[in-house]
Design an enzyme around this catalytic site. Sequence first.
Site, short mmCIF file in Angstrom:
data_model
loop_
_atom_site.label_atom_id
_atom_site.label_comp_id
_atom_site.label_asym_id
_atom_site.label_seq_id
_atom_site.Cartn_x
_atom_site.Cartn_y
_atom_site.Cartn_z
N THR A 72 1.11 6.19 21.92
CA THR A 72 1.39 7.62 21.77
C THR A 72 2.08 8.14 23.02
OG1 THR A 72 -0.74 8.29 22.74
CG2 THR A 72 -0.68 7.99 20.34
N ILE A 73 2.76 9.27 22.86
CA ILE A 73 3.18 10.06 24.01
C ILE A 73 2.11 11.13 24.19
CG2 ILE A 73 4.70 11.44 22.51
CD1 ILE A 73 6.41 12.06 24.94
N SER A 74 1.56 11.23 25.38
CA SER A 74 0.45 12.15 25.63
C SER A 74 0.87 13.59 25.41
CB SER A 74 -0.07 11.98 27.06
OG SER A 74 -0.63 10.71 27.26
N ASP A 91 5.30 -1.71 30.73
CA ASP A 91 4.61 -1.74 29.44
C ASP A 91 4.63 -3.18 28.95
OD1 ASP A 91 3.93 -1.19 26.52
OD2 ASP A 91 4.01 0.85 27.33
N HIS A 131 0.45 15.51 30.73
CA HIS A 131 1.51 15.14 31.67
C HIS A 131 1.55 16.13 32.83
CE1 HIS A 131 3.67 12.79 28.29
NE2 HIS A 131 3.02 11.96 29.07
#
Length: 249
Positions: free
Chosen positions: A58-60, A120, A65
Amino acid sequence: MAWFCSGSTNRELVENLYREGLIKSERVKNAMLMVDRAHYAPSNPYSDSPQPIGYGATISAPHMHGHACEYLLEYLRPGARVLDIGSGSGYLTHVLARLITDPSAENPAADADGHVIGIDHIQELNDIAIRNMRKSDDGRKFLESGKVQFITADGRKGWPQGGPYDVIHVGAAAAELHETLVQQLKAPGRMFIPVENAAEEGGSGSMLSRLGLSGGQHIWVVDKRADGSVHKEKVLPVQYVPLTDAPKR
Protein backbone atom coordinates in the site's frame (compact mmCIF):
# COMPACT_ATOMS: atom_id res chain seq x y z
CA MET A 1 -9.28 14.23 12.55
CA ALA A 2 -6.91 12.72 9.98
CA TRP A 3 -9.73 11.11 8.03
CA PHE A 4 -11.34 14.51 7.35
CA CYS A 5 -8.33 15.99 5.54
CA SER A 6 -8.98 14.56 2.08
CA GLY A 7 -9.10 17.00 -0.84
CA SER A 8 -9.94 17.23 -4.51
CA THR A 9 -6.39 18.29 -5.44
CA ASN A 10 -2.92 17.71 -4.04
CA ARG A 11 -2.78 21.29 -2.77
CA GLU A 12 -6.14 21.01 -1.02
CA LEU A 13 -5.08 17.75 0.65
CA VAL A 14 -1.80 19.17 1.92
CA GLU A 15 -3.37 22.46 3.03
CA ASN A 16 -6.02 20.52 4.98
CA LEU A 17 -3.33 18.44 6.71
CA TYR A 18 -1.46 21.61 7.57
CA ARG A 19 -4.57 23.40 8.86
CA GLU A 20 -5.39 20.47 11.15
CA GLY A 21 -1.85 20.38 12.56
CA LEU A 22 -1.00 16.98 11.07
CA ILE A 23 1.74 18.74 9.13
CA LYS A 24 3.43 21.33 11.32
CA SER A 25 6.48 22.49 9.38
CA GLU A 26 6.48 24.74 6.34
CA ARG A 27 9.36 22.66 4.98
CA VAL A 28 7.29 19.46 5.08
CA LYS A 29 4.26 21.24 3.68
CA ASN A 30 6.22 22.65 0.76
CA ALA A 31 7.90 19.32 0.00
CA MET A 32 4.54 17.52 -0.09
CA LEU A 33 3.06 20.27 -2.27
CA MET A 34 5.83 19.64 -4.80
CA VAL A 35 5.11 15.90 -5.12
CA ASP A 36 1.71 15.14 -6.65
CA ARG A 37 0.23 12.01 -5.09
CA ALA A 38 -1.72 11.39 -8.30
CA HIS A 39 1.60 10.24 -9.80
CA TYR A 40 1.91 7.57 -7.11
CA ALA A 41 -1.54 6.39 -5.97
CA PRO A 42 -3.51 4.62 -8.73
CA SER A 43 -6.90 5.50 -7.21
CA ASN A 44 -8.22 8.16 -4.81
CA PRO A 45 -4.81 9.88 -4.62
CA TYR A 46 -6.08 12.81 -2.54
CA SER A 47 -7.91 10.74 0.06
CA ASP A 48 -6.26 10.76 3.48
CA SER A 49 -6.26 6.97 3.66
CA PRO A 50 -3.92 4.16 2.61
CA GLN A 51 -4.36 2.91 -0.96
CA PRO A 52 -3.38 -0.45 -2.49
CA ILE A 53 -0.63 -0.30 -5.11
CA GLY A 54 -0.44 -4.00 -5.98
CA TYR A 55 1.76 -6.92 -4.85
CA GLY A 56 0.20 -6.83 -1.37
CA ALA A 57 1.62 -3.35 -0.74
CA THR A 58 0.00 0.00 0.00
CA ILE A 59 0.87 3.66 -0.16
CA SER A 60 0.38 4.97 3.37
CA ALA A 61 -2.17 7.64 4.25
CA PRO A 62 -0.84 11.17 3.63
CA HIS A 63 -1.03 12.08 7.31
CA MET A 64 1.36 9.18 8.11
CA HIS A 65 3.81 10.46 5.53
CA GLY A 66 3.49 13.87 7.18
CA HIS A 67 4.16 12.36 10.63
CA ALA A 68 7.24 10.52 9.31
CA CYS A 69 8.70 13.68 7.78
CA GLU A 70 8.03 15.72 10.92
CA TYR A 71 9.75 13.19 13.20
CA LEU A 72 12.74 12.95 10.85
CA LEU A 73 12.93 16.62 9.84
CA GLU A 74 15.79 17.59 12.15
CA TYR A 75 18.06 15.18 10.26
CA LEU A 76 16.74 15.87 6.74
CA ARG A 77 19.24 18.56 5.86
CA PRO A 78 20.80 19.35 2.44
CA GLY A 79 23.39 16.67 1.74
CA ALA A 80 21.86 14.09 4.10
CA ARG A 81 21.92 10.38 3.27
CA VAL A 82 18.55 8.67 3.60
CA LEU A 83 17.41 5.03 3.36
CA ASP A 84 13.70 4.48 2.64
CA ILE A 85 12.92 0.82 3.37
CA GLY A 86 9.75 -0.57 1.80
CA SER A 87 9.70 2.33 -0.66
CA GLY A 88 6.73 0.91 -2.59
CA SER A 89 5.22 3.51 -4.92
CA GLY A 90 8.20 5.85 -4.48
CA TYR A 91 6.07 8.73 -3.16
CA LEU A 92 7.80 9.27 0.17
CA THR A 93 11.19 8.63 -1.43
CA HIS A 94 10.48 11.63 -3.66
CA VAL A 95 9.30 13.80 -0.74
CA LEU A 96 12.42 12.89 1.25
CA ALA A 97 14.57 13.87 -1.72
CA ARG A 98 12.90 17.28 -1.76
CA LEU A 99 13.65 17.68 1.96
CA ILE A 100 17.39 17.04 1.54
CA THR A 101 17.70 19.35 -1.47
CA ASP A 102 18.31 23.07 -1.32
CA PRO A 103 15.30 24.50 -3.20
CA SER A 104 17.43 27.42 -4.39
CA ALA A 105 19.87 25.09 -6.19
CA GLU A 106 19.20 24.59 -9.90
CA ASN A 107 20.84 21.17 -9.89
CA PRO A 108 19.67 18.70 -7.20
CA ALA A 109 23.08 16.99 -7.38
CA ALA A 110 24.67 20.15 -5.99
CA ASP A 111 23.88 19.21 -2.37
CA ALA A 112 27.14 17.42 -1.57
CA ASP A 113 26.84 13.63 -1.67
CA GLY A 114 23.33 13.48 -0.21
CA HIS A 115 20.97 10.92 -1.65
CA VAL A 116 17.84 8.89 -0.97
CA ILE A 117 17.91 5.15 -1.56
CA GLY A 118 14.55 3.43 -1.84
CA ILE A 119 14.76 -0.28 -1.14
CA ASP A 120 12.06 -2.89 -1.76
CA HIS A 121 12.25 -6.64 -2.17
CA ILE A 122 9.76 -6.66 -5.06
CA GLN A 123 11.36 -5.69 -8.36
CA GLU A 124 7.99 -4.82 -9.91
CA LEU A 125 7.37 -2.21 -7.21
CA ASN A 126 10.74 -0.61 -7.88
CA ASP A 127 9.89 -0.54 -11.59
CA ILE A 128 6.59 1.18 -10.71
CA ALA A 129 8.37 3.67 -8.42
CA ILE A 130 10.77 4.64 -11.20
CA ARG A 131 7.91 5.07 -13.68
CA ASN A 132 6.02 7.15 -11.12
CA MET A 133 8.97 9.48 -10.54
CA ARG A 134 9.44 9.92 -14.28
CA LYS A 135 5.95 11.44 -14.51
CA SER A 136 7.36 14.79 -13.32
CA ASP A 137 10.36 16.88 -14.37
CA ASP A 138 11.39 17.04 -10.72
CA GLY A 139 11.35 13.26 -10.33
CA ARG A 140 13.27 12.70 -13.58
CA LYS A 141 16.00 15.09 -12.43
CA PHE A 142 16.40 13.22 -9.14
CA LEU A 143 16.72 9.88 -10.94
CA GLU A 144 19.09 11.16 -13.62
CA SER A 145 21.36 12.89 -11.08
CA GLY A 146 21.55 9.79 -8.87
CA LYS A 147 20.05 11.75 -6.00
CA VAL A 148 17.35 9.04 -5.86
CA GLN A 149 18.04 5.35 -6.46
CA PHE A 150 15.84 2.28 -6.12
CA ILE A 151 17.39 -1.02 -5.02
CA THR A 152 15.81 -4.48 -4.98
CA ALA A 153 16.95 -6.22 -1.80
CA ASP A 154 15.87 -7.33 1.68
CA GLY A 155 15.27 -4.06 3.52
CA ARG A 156 15.55 -5.77 6.89
CA LYS A 157 19.29 -5.92 6.22
CA GLY A 158 19.45 -2.27 5.17
CA TRP A 159 21.87 -1.21 2.44
CA PRO A 160 25.30 -0.52 3.95
CA GLN A 161 26.75 0.44 0.55
CA GLY A 162 24.90 3.78 0.67
CA GLY A 163 25.43 4.58 4.33
CA PRO A 164 25.96 5.44 7.01
CA TYR A 165 22.60 7.22 6.98
CA ASP A 166 21.44 10.39 8.66
CA VAL A 167 17.89 9.03 8.35
CA ILE A 168 16.35 5.59 7.97
CA HIS A 169 12.62 5.42 7.28
CA VAL A 170 10.87 2.05 7.37
CA GLY A 171 7.50 1.90 5.61
CA ALA A 172 6.34 -1.56 6.73
CA ALA A 173 5.97 -3.20 10.15
CA ALA A 174 9.10 -5.03 11.27
CA ALA A 175 8.92 -8.13 13.43
CA GLU A 176 11.67 -6.65 15.57
CA LEU A 177 13.82 -3.57 15.88
CA HIS A 178 16.58 -4.82 13.59
CA GLU A 179 19.98 -4.13 15.12
CA THR A 180 21.65 -4.07 11.70
CA LEU A 181 19.58 -0.99 10.79
CA VAL A 182 20.66 0.80 13.96
CA GLN A 183 24.27 0.01 13.05
CA GLN A 184 23.81 1.71 9.65
CA LEU A 185 22.73 5.01 11.25
CA LYS A 186 25.21 7.84 11.51
CA ALA A 187 26.02 9.23 14.93
CA PRO A 188 23.98 11.38 15.17
CA GLY A 189 21.15 9.90 13.11
CA ARG A 190 17.51 8.92 13.42
CA MET A 191 15.27 6.03 12.37
CA PHE A 192 11.46 5.95 12.08
CA ILE A 193 10.22 2.35 12.16
CA PRO A 194 6.87 0.61 12.81
CA VAL A 195 7.42 -2.51 14.92
CA GLU A 196 5.04 -5.44 15.41
CA ASN A 197 5.31 -5.72 19.18
CA ALA A 198 3.12 -8.82 19.43
CA ALA A 199 5.71 -10.78 17.46
CA GLU A 200 8.14 -10.20 20.32
CA GLU A 201 6.17 -12.05 23.00
CA GLY A 202 8.21 -14.91 24.35
CA GLY A 203 11.33 -13.84 22.46
CA SER A 204 13.59 -13.30 25.44
CA GLY A 205 16.59 -12.46 23.30
CA SER A 206 14.93 -9.66 21.32
CA MET A 207 15.48 -5.97 21.93
CA LEU A 208 11.81 -5.22 22.63
CA SER A 209 11.43 -8.14 25.01
CA ARG A 210 14.36 -6.87 27.01
CA LEU A 211 12.46 -3.59 27.25
CA GLY A 212 9.44 -5.47 28.59
CA LEU A 213 7.10 -4.33 25.80
CA SER A 214 4.62 -6.28 23.67
CA GLY A 215 1.28 -6.04 21.85
CA GLY A 216 0.22 -4.20 18.68
CA GLN A 217 2.19 -2.10 16.21
CA HIS A 218 3.85 1.13 17.20
CA ILE A 219 6.14 3.63 15.56
CA TRP A 220 9.52 3.76 17.24
CA VAL A 221 11.84 6.73 16.86
CA VAL A 222 15.41 5.54 17.33
CA ASP A 223 18.15 8.11 17.85
CA LYS A 224 21.84 7.31 17.63
CA ARG A 225 23.52 10.15 19.44
CA ALA A 226 26.88 11.73 18.68
CA ASP A 227 28.61 9.55 21.29
CA GLY A 228 27.16 6.38 19.70
CA SER A 229 24.60 5.73 22.43
CA VAL A 230 21.11 4.70 21.25
CA HIS A 231 17.83 6.12 22.57
CA LYS A 232 14.48 4.55 21.62
CA GLU A 233 11.01 6.04 22.03
CA LYS A 234 7.63 4.48 21.19
CA VAL A 235 5.53 7.33 19.79
CA LEU A 236 2.45 6.22 17.81
CA PRO A 237 0.11 3.21 17.56
CA VAL A 238 -0.21 2.29 13.86
CA GLN A 239 -1.27 -0.41 11.41
CA TYR A 240 1.18 -1.11 8.59
CA VAL A 241 1.57 -4.04 6.20
CA PRO A 242 4.35 -6.36 7.40
CA LEU A 243 8.00 -6.17 6.40
CA THR A 244 8.40 -9.70 5.03
CA ASP A 245 10.28 -11.94 2.63
CA ALA A 246 9.76 -11.38 -1.07
CA PRO A 247 6.83 -13.44 -2.44
CA LYS A 248 7.77 -16.86 -3.84
CA ARG A 249 7.68 -17.08 -7.62
